[in-house]
Design an enzyme around this catalytic site. Structure first.
Site, PDB file in Angstrom:
ATOM      1  N   ARG A  71       0.859  -1.197   0.000  1.00 26.44           N
ATOM      2  CA  ARG A  71       0.000   0.000   0.000  1.00 26.44           C
ATOM      3  C   ARG A  71       0.889   1.240   0.000  1.00 26.44           C
ATOM      4  O   ARG A  71       2.090   1.180   0.278  1.00 26.44           O
ATOM      5  CB  ARG A  71      -0.903   0.021   1.233  1.00 26.44           C
ATOM      6  CG  ARG A  71      -0.147   0.029   2.537  1.00 26.44           C
ATOM      7  CD  ARG A  71      -0.956   0.478   3.727  1.00 26.44           C
ATOM      8  NE  ARG A  71      -0.205   0.237   4.960  1.00 26.44           N
ATOM      9  CZ  ARG A  71       0.808   0.966   5.373  1.00 26.44           C
ATOM     10  NH1 ARG A  71       1.229   1.993   4.651  1.00 26.44           N
ATOM     11  NH2 ARG A  71       1.448   0.682   6.496  1.00 26.44           N
ATOM     12  N   GLY A  73       2.032   4.942   1.581  1.00 29.15           N
ATOM     13  CA  GLY A  73       2.215   5.431   2.942  1.00 29.15           C
ATOM     14  C   GLY A  73       3.351   4.764   3.678  1.00 29.15           C
ATOM     15  O   GLY A  73       4.024   3.866   3.156  1.00 29.15           O
ATOM     16  N   ASP A  74       3.555   5.239   4.897  1.00 30.13           N
ATOM     17  CA  ASP A  74       4.672   4.775   5.720  1.00 30.13           C
ATOM     18  C   ASP A  74       4.191   3.677   6.666  1.00 30.13           C
ATOM     19  O   ASP A  74       3.248   2.946   6.341  1.00 30.13           O
ATOM     20  CB  ASP A  74       5.250   6.003   6.455  1.00 30.13           C
ATOM     21  CG  ASP A  74       6.708   5.846   6.830  1.00 30.13           C
ATOM     22  OD1 ASP A  74       7.003   4.903   7.588  1.00 30.13           O
ATOM     23  OD2 ASP A  74       7.547   6.653   6.388  1.00 30.13           O
ATOM     24  N   THR A  76       2.492   1.746   9.917  1.00 32.76           N
ATOM     25  CA  THR A  76       1.340   1.900  10.811  1.00 32.76           C
ATOM     26  C   THR A  76       1.158   0.648  11.654  1.00 32.76           C
ATOM     27  O   THR A  76       1.850  -0.353  11.461  1.00 32.76           O
ATOM     28  CB  THR A  76       0.046   2.238  10.042  1.00 32.76           C
ATOM     29  OG1 THR A  76      -0.913   2.773  10.966  1.00 32.76           O
ATOM     30  CG2 THR A  76      -0.545   1.017   9.349  1.00 32.76           C
ATOM     31  N   ILE A 140      -4.608   6.220   6.563  1.00 30.06           N
ATOM     32  CA  ILE A 140      -4.970   5.830   5.203  1.00 30.06           C
ATOM     33  C   ILE A 140      -3.746   5.451   4.386  1.00 30.06           C
ATOM     34  O   ILE A 140      -2.700   6.101   4.463  1.00 30.06           O
ATOM     35  CB  ILE A 140      -5.711   6.998   4.491  1.00 30.06           C
ATOM     36  CG1 ILE A 140      -7.028   7.307   5.203  1.00 30.06           C
ATOM     37  CG2 ILE A 140      -5.965   6.670   3.023  1.00 30.06           C
ATOM     38  CD1 ILE A 140      -7.805   8.474   4.619  1.00 30.06           C
ATOM     39  N   CYS A 170       3.092   6.844  10.133  1.00 33.36           N
ATOM     40  CA  CYS A 170       3.087   7.633   8.896  1.00 33.36           C
ATOM     41  C   CYS A 170       4.431   8.350   8.693  1.00 33.36           C
ATOM     42  O   CYS A 170       4.530   9.296   7.895  1.00 33.36           O
ATOM     43  CB  CYS A 170       1.950   8.655   8.872  1.00 33.36           C
ATOM     44  SG  CYS A 170       0.343   7.969   9.308  1.00 33.36           S
TER      45      CYS A 170
END
Lengths: 219, 90
Positions: A71, A73-74, A76, A140, A170
């Protein structure tokens, strides 16, 4: 809607890939997968090593899985008490716009938090996610293949947020919160999930009102 | 044989650039129209750019880690063509 309940991250990804294939081929209509995961830290495509504050071994020793994922993003964290929504939607029938879809996901959480729970939920300009006061509660990261989405949004409802201290969520120095912090009484996980599902459906139907998703942040 | 350029498509309002995060094929590899060719990333999204035609990936123009603008050329694919003789056989 496909409710998987509490399911390991890797198993949920398998289901998501299968659903994605079906939606891409036109064998299934858009599908919203809803679930919770046992404790897991996931590394997105934009993750940096510095986003992990302890070793992978230390994470596993605390009973938390560690997964690389595809995905955006960073890093999570997911755990029980956090609702996770994976919309597998064909954006060709909605709007071929990643920015629009990210804002739609934010809005699907902001609306019920504001309207049904009276929380001052908002988005921050130039950032992605949902905040209540100084706390980030919605996270997200998405992927898109053939304009069909995968991955999605998670909302902290009653999750133990301590494991977030093992990471820079994130890739940022964030204050992380969970909805149960804002209420004295217990809140219904299912009720919140149902509200978000309804909001996602409604927002998809309102696809023309794009400007509303882009309203100025209110922090 | 013709060369087809692979472009970074429009990804959405206000998204002017993306980072090349993963090439699914190396130069010289055979690619199939519609299959994943390269993954690009924005802040919170990854987007898979498909091969525009079946053929051979002859040149990777934008490499992993590079930031590219919408409309930039990412790669060149030499398109498979059916020769006249083959067409007649079909």
């Amino acid at each position: 809607m496909l409710n998987l309940g509490l399911i390991e991250y890797a198993r949920a990804m398998d289901v998501q890939r299968k659903v994605h294939r079906e939606v891409t081929c036109g064998n299934s209509c858009d599908t919203l997968i809803v679930c919770e995961h046992p404790p897991v830290i996931t590394f997105g495509r934009a993750s940096k090593k510095s986003s992990l504050l302890v070793s992978e071994k230390a994470i596993r020793e605390r009973g938390i899985e560690f997964c690389l994922t595809d995905r955006g993003g960073d890093v999570t964290y997911h755990g029980p008490g956090q609702a996770v929504f994976y919309p597998v939607f064909d954006l060709k029938g909605l709007k071929k716009d990643l920015h629009f879809f990210l804002r739609l996901l934010e809005e699907s959480v902001i609306r019920p938090l504001r309207e049904n729970f009276g929380l001052n939920a908002y988005r921050r300009q130039g950032m992605t996610g949902v905040w209540v006061g100084p706390y980030k509660v919605g996270f997200i990261g998405i992927g898109v293949r053939n304009w069909v989405t995968y991955h999605g949004i998670s909302l902290n409802i009653s999750v133990d947020i301590d494991p977030f201290s093992l990471i820079r969520p994130c890739g940022l120095d964030l204050k992380v919160g969970t909805m149960s912090n804002f209420f004295k009484d217990e809140i219904s996980f299912k009720k919140i999930c149902d509200m978000i599902v309804e909001n996602i459906k409604q927002l998809v139907c309102e696809k023309g009102s794009f400007d509303e998703f882009l309203r100025e942040p209110e922090d | 044989m013709s060369t087809v350029k692979v472009y970074l498509p429009e990804l959405g309002e206000g998204i002017a650039k993306a980072t090349i995060s993963y090439w699914y094929a190396e130069e010289g590899a055979t690619v199939v129209e519609g299959s994943d060719l390269v993954e690009v990333s924005t802040d919170k999204a990854v987007f898979n750019v498909p091969a525009p035609c079946s053929g051979t990936l002859t040149q990777v123009v934008a490499h992993e880690g590079e930031v590219v603008g919408v409309g930039a050329v990412l790669a060149m694919v030499e398109e498979d063509t059916v020769s006249d003789s083959e067409e007649e056989e079909v």
